[in-house]
Every structure is written in structure tokens, then in C-alpha cells.
Design a protein around this motif. Structure first.
Motif, PDB file in Angstrom:
ATOM      1  N   ALA A  80       0.712  -1.259  -0.220  1.00 44.84           N
ATOM      2  CA  ALA A  80      -0.085  -0.007   0.021  1.00 44.84           C
ATOM      3  C   ALA A  80       0.821   1.284  -0.087  1.00 44.84           C
ATOM      4  N   GLY A  81       1.751   1.361   0.792  1.00 42.22           N
ATOM      5  CA  GLY A  81       2.673   2.317   0.717  1.00 42.22           C
ATOM      6  C   GLY A  81       3.573   2.853  -0.577  1.00 42.22           C
ATOM      7  N   ALA A  82       3.788   1.454  -1.281  1.00 42.46           N
ATOM      8  CA  ALA A  82       4.565   1.631  -2.760  1.00 42.46           C
ATOM      9  C   ALA A  82       3.437   2.211  -3.552  1.00 42.46           C
ATOM     10  N   LEU A  83       2.432   1.747  -3.652  1.00 46.74           N
ATOM     11  CA  LEU A  83       1.206   2.279  -4.331  1.00 46.74           C
ATOM     12  C   LEU A  83       0.886   3.799  -4.145  1.00 46.74           C
ATOM     13  N   ILE A  84       1.019   4.161  -2.917  1.00 50.99           N
ATOM     14  CA  ILE A  84       0.725   5.566  -2.831  1.00 50.99           C
ATOM     15  C   ILE A  84       1.894   6.164  -3.221  1.00 50.99           C
ATOM     16  N   GLY A  85       2.952   5.897  -2.895  1.00 54.73           N
ATOM     17  CA  GLY A  85       4.160   6.555  -3.363  1.00 54.73           C
ATOM     18  C   GLY A  85       4.045   6.701  -5.113  1.00 54.73           C
ATOM     19  N   VAL A  86       3.596   5.904  -5.748  1.00 50.15           N
ATOM     20  CA  VAL A  86       3.537   5.879  -7.366  1.00 50.15           C
ATOM     21  C   VAL A  86       2.590   6.849  -7.772  1.00 50.15           C
ATOM     22  N   LEU A  87       1.280   6.755  -6.888  1.00 46.77           N
ATOM     23  CA  LEU A  87       0.355   7.757  -7.293  1.00 46.77           C
ATOM     24  C   LEU A  87       0.669   9.054  -6.836  1.00 46.77           C
ATOM     25  N   MET A  88       1.519   9.314  -5.974  1.00 46.09           N
ATOM     26  CA  MET A  88       1.828  10.723  -5.520  1.00 46.09           C
ATOM     27  C   MET A  88       2.991  11.040  -6.623  1.00 46.09           C
ATOM     28  N   GLY A  89       3.732  10.270  -7.153  1.00 48.00           N
ATOM     29  CA  GLY A  89       4.618  10.803  -8.275  1.00 48.00           C
ATOM     30  C   GLY A  89       3.827  11.264  -9.537  1.00 48.00           C
ATOM     31  N   VAL A  90       2.813  10.188  -9.959  1.00 47.58           N
ATOM     32  CA  VAL A  90       2.309  10.571 -11.244  1.00 47.58           C
ATOM     33  C   VAL A  90       1.473  11.819 -10.637  1.00 47.58           C
ATOM     34  N   LEU A  91       0.882  12.142  -9.646  1.00 47.53           N
ATOM     35  CA  LEU A  91       0.174  13.634  -9.396  1.00 47.53           C
ATOM     36  C   LEU A  91       1.083  14.687  -9.612  1.00 47.53           C
ATOM     37  N   VAL A  92       2.359  14.483  -9.081  1.00 50.30           N
ATOM     38  CA  VAL A  92       3.255  15.376  -9.092  1.00 50.30           C
ATOM     39  C   VAL A  92       3.476  15.841 -10.446  1.00 50.30           C
ATOM     40  N   LEU A  93       3.942  14.841 -11.349  1.00 51.85           N
ATOM     41  CA  LEU A  93       4.288  15.033 -12.712  1.00 51.85           C
ATOM     42  C   LEU A  93       2.921  15.678 -13.557  1.00 51.85           C
ATOM     43  N   SER A  94       1.880  15.182 -13.426  1.00 47.71           N
ATOM     44  CA  SER A  94       0.767  15.684 -14.082  1.00 47.71           C
ATOM     45  C   SER A  94       0.687  17.234 -13.637  1.00 47.71           C
ATOM     46  N   ILE A  95       0.754  17.722 -12.333  1.00 47.04           N
ATOM     47  CA  ILE A  95       0.578  19.160 -11.966  1.00 47.04           C
ATOM     48  C   ILE A  95       1.964  19.898 -12.847  1.00 47.04           C
ATOM     49  N   ALA A  96       3.003  19.354 -12.813  1.00 48.15           N
ATOM     50  CA  ALA A  96       4.156  19.850 -13.465  1.00 48.15           C
ATOM     51  C   ALA A  96       3.768  20.052 -14.977  1.00 48.15           C
ATOM     52  N   ALA A  97       3.314  19.035 -15.845  1.00 51.05           N
ATOM     53  CA  ALA A  97       2.886  19.210 -17.131  1.00 51.05           C
ATOM     54  C   ALA A  97       1.831  20.175 -17.462  1.00 51.05           C
TER      55      ALA A  97
END
Length: 329
Positions: free
Chosen positions: A245-262
Motif C-alpha cells: 500500500a505504501g509503494a502504491l501511494i508513492g507511485v500515485l503521488m509521483g504521477v500526481l506531481v508529474l501531472s501538475i508539472a506538465a
């Protein structure tokens, strides 16, 4: 004459023997077995004696707390010179079964017994010149108290494969309570090999925990006067699921940050394309030249229209000054 002398010597010898002979023994009898009574009840501590009661007869009852020597005893009451004197913290609850205690019975009666009344009681008879024995009897007495509500606690690593310790203890209870743990609910009971409990200390050790080890556990403290219990809930967690669950949350947070940056970058580029481009027509020079005898003033006014710079010349004034000298033809 010889017979009279013999009789005198025999009488003197008999008198000497009678004077030097010891007094009667003071014998005190008390129960050999320990006594016990529930808290709040009345107890009679039996004590009897045999001696020739005289003017010097004295009786004393005293008490010593558990674990302390007899020399540390505290008086409860004493009888001497025909009077009874209660004393100490137990004075209002202590009395003699027979008063005065001159008939061979010195039983102590103690009402409304408290837990603090547990200890050793001393019945001491003193009757000079009867000193052949110490005239002392000891009675061990226990006040029975039901277990108080125990306190449940836990410690250890409550994850799958770990181990936990459950503890249970009552602050009061006499005789000392024994403890028993049970697993409540419909969930399967942990295997016997993974549960080890100590009935004396009240500790339950759970090893090799699994998800089925979770649930409510009850501890029951019991002695001959009653029982009391407490409960706690044990929650066993699966640490492997937590890591996923921690790893999944980390991936989702990374995708969210990249989306905001784009998104921010795309918006910045759109705004940049909307900005007008600056063009310049001609040479933006401000000239102020003065020819001989000619002065020229030029004003330049720049206006921005549709992103272009315009130059508007002002009226030019030319002044000619005639020479003051005559012209030679």
C-alpha cells in the motif's frame, strides 16, 4: 537428744528444698493451624493458659505484620492489676471473650476485620513467680479478600509472525488470585503451541501471530472468595500489505506531481504564445542638429498602436539671419 536433732535437720532440709524449688510452669495453648476469616467479619483468636493466678498476673495481646520479627510487635490490649487496657489502632474493635481473663481463658475477639489485620498475633501470659516457660503463643491469621478488578495490558510486536505479551494483575486479593486468559468471539482460537500462560503472574505469551490471533481476550482473576475480570482487544496487522500500500501511494503521488508539472508547463507556453511581438519601424533616433545660421527643433512623439511604434515629426522652424555686413557685388 539425737532423735530431736535428726528431726530438726530433716525439717530444715525440707524447708530449704521447698524454698529453692521453681514455681509452676505457665502453659499457653493456641491453635497450631493458621486461621482465616472473610473481610468485614468477626474472628475469635483462641488462647488458654494454666497457672496459679496471683496478684502479679498479667496478660498481653500484640500484633506483628507479615515479614517482620516478633520484636517489632505492637500492643492491642493488656490486662494487669484487675484492669483491661485496649490500645493501638485496633483498640475500638478488640476485646476479650472473658473479662477479667483470670479463669484460664484469654481469647481475643476482633470485629470488622480489615485486610491490614492479616499477620501474627501473640498471646503472652506473665505470672511471677511462674517463670518455667515463656508463656507465649503465636497465631497466624489471614483476612480473606476477593480479587479486585484486574488491569489488562499488552506489549510486543502485533504483526503477522511477531509475538505479543498480555498481562493481568489485581491490586488486592487474599489468598493471592490465580489468572486465566480466554479468547472470546467466533474467530478460531490460536493453536495451543502459540499460547503460553502463567496463572501466578497473569501473563499470556502469544507467538507466531497470525490474522486469526486478532480478537478480544479476557483475563479472569479468581480466589476462594470470588473473581473479577478485564478485557483487551488485540489487532494483528499484515506488514506486507502495508508495504504494498505504501509503494502504491508513492507511485500515485509521483504521477500526481508529474501531472501538475506538465499542466503548469503547458499553461505557461500558451500564455507565452498569446503575448504580442514587438516590431520597430525605422530608426528610433533622436536627432538635434544645428546648421550654420539655421536652428531646427524637432520633437519626436512615439505612440504604440497594435504593437508598432510611430514617429510623428513636429513642425520645423527655420530661421535665417541676414548678415549685417554689406554684400559685395
Amino acid at each position: 537428744m539425737a532423735g530431736l536433732l535428726g528431726s530438726f535437720l530433716c525439717g530444715a532440709l525440707l524447708g530449704l528444698v521447698c524454698v529453692s524449688a521453681p514455681g509452676r510452669a505457665v502453659e499457653v495453648k493456641v491453635p497450631a493451624e493458621p486461621l482465616s476469616t472473610p473481610v468485614g467479619q468477626t474472628v475469635e483468636l483462641t488462647c488458654s493458659y494454666s497457672t496459679s493466678v496471683g496478684d502479679n498476673f498479667a496478660l498481653e495481646w500484640s500484633f506483628v505484620q507479615p515479614g517482620k520479627p516478633v520484636s517489632a510487635s505492637q500492643p492491642i490490649l493488656y490486662f494487669t492489676s484487675g484492669h483491661l487496657y485496649p490500645t493501638g489502632s485496633k483498640a475500638k474493635r478488640a476485646s476479650l471473650l472473658q473479662n477479667p481473663p483470670t479463669g484460664g481463658v484469654a481469647t481475643l475477639k476482633l470485629t470488622d476485620v480489615h485486610p491490614s489485620d492479616t499477620g501474627t498475633y501473640l498471646c503472652h501470659v506473665n505470672n511471677p513467680p511462674d517463670f518455667y516457660t515463656n508463656g507465649l503463643g503465636l497465631i497466624n491469621f489471614t483476612v480473606l479478600v476477593p480479587p479486585s478488578s484486574p488491569l489488562c495490558s499488552q506489549s510486543g510486536q502485533t504483526s503477522v509472525g511477531g509475538a505479543a505479551a498480555l498481562r493481568c494483575s489485581s491490586s488486592q486479593g487474599a489468598p493471592r488470585p490465580v489468572y486465566n486468559w480466554v479468547h472470546l468471539g467466533s474467530s478460531p482460537t490460536p493453536s495451543p503451541g502459540s499460547m503460553v500462560q502463567d496463572e501466578v503472574s497473569g501473563q499470556l505469551i502469544l507467538t507466531n501471530l497470525s490474522l486469526t490471533s486478532s480478537g478480544t481476550y479476557r483475563c479472569v482473576a479468581t480466589n476462594q472468595l470470588g473473581s473479577a475480570s478485564c478485557e483487551l482487544t488485540l489487532s494483528v496487522t499484515d506488514s506486507s500489505k502495508g508495504r504494498v500500500a505504501g509503494a502504491l501511494i508513492g507511485v500515485l503521488m509521483g504521477v500526481l506531481v508529474l501531472s501538475i508539472a506538465a499542466f503548469c508547463l503547458s499553461k505557461f507556453q500558451k500564455e507565452r504564445r498569446k503575448r504580442p511581438k514587438a516590431t520597430y519601424g525605422g530608426s528610433d533616433l533622436w536627432e538635434d542638429a544645428m546648421a550654420p545660421r539655421i536652428s531646427e527643433q524637432t520633437s519626436v512623439k512615439a505612440k504604440s498602436r497594435n504593437g508598432l511604434l510611430e514617429r510623428t515629426p513636429s513642425a520645423s522652424t527655420v530661421t535665417t539671419t541676414k548678415s549685417k555686413f554689406p554684400t559685395v557685388v
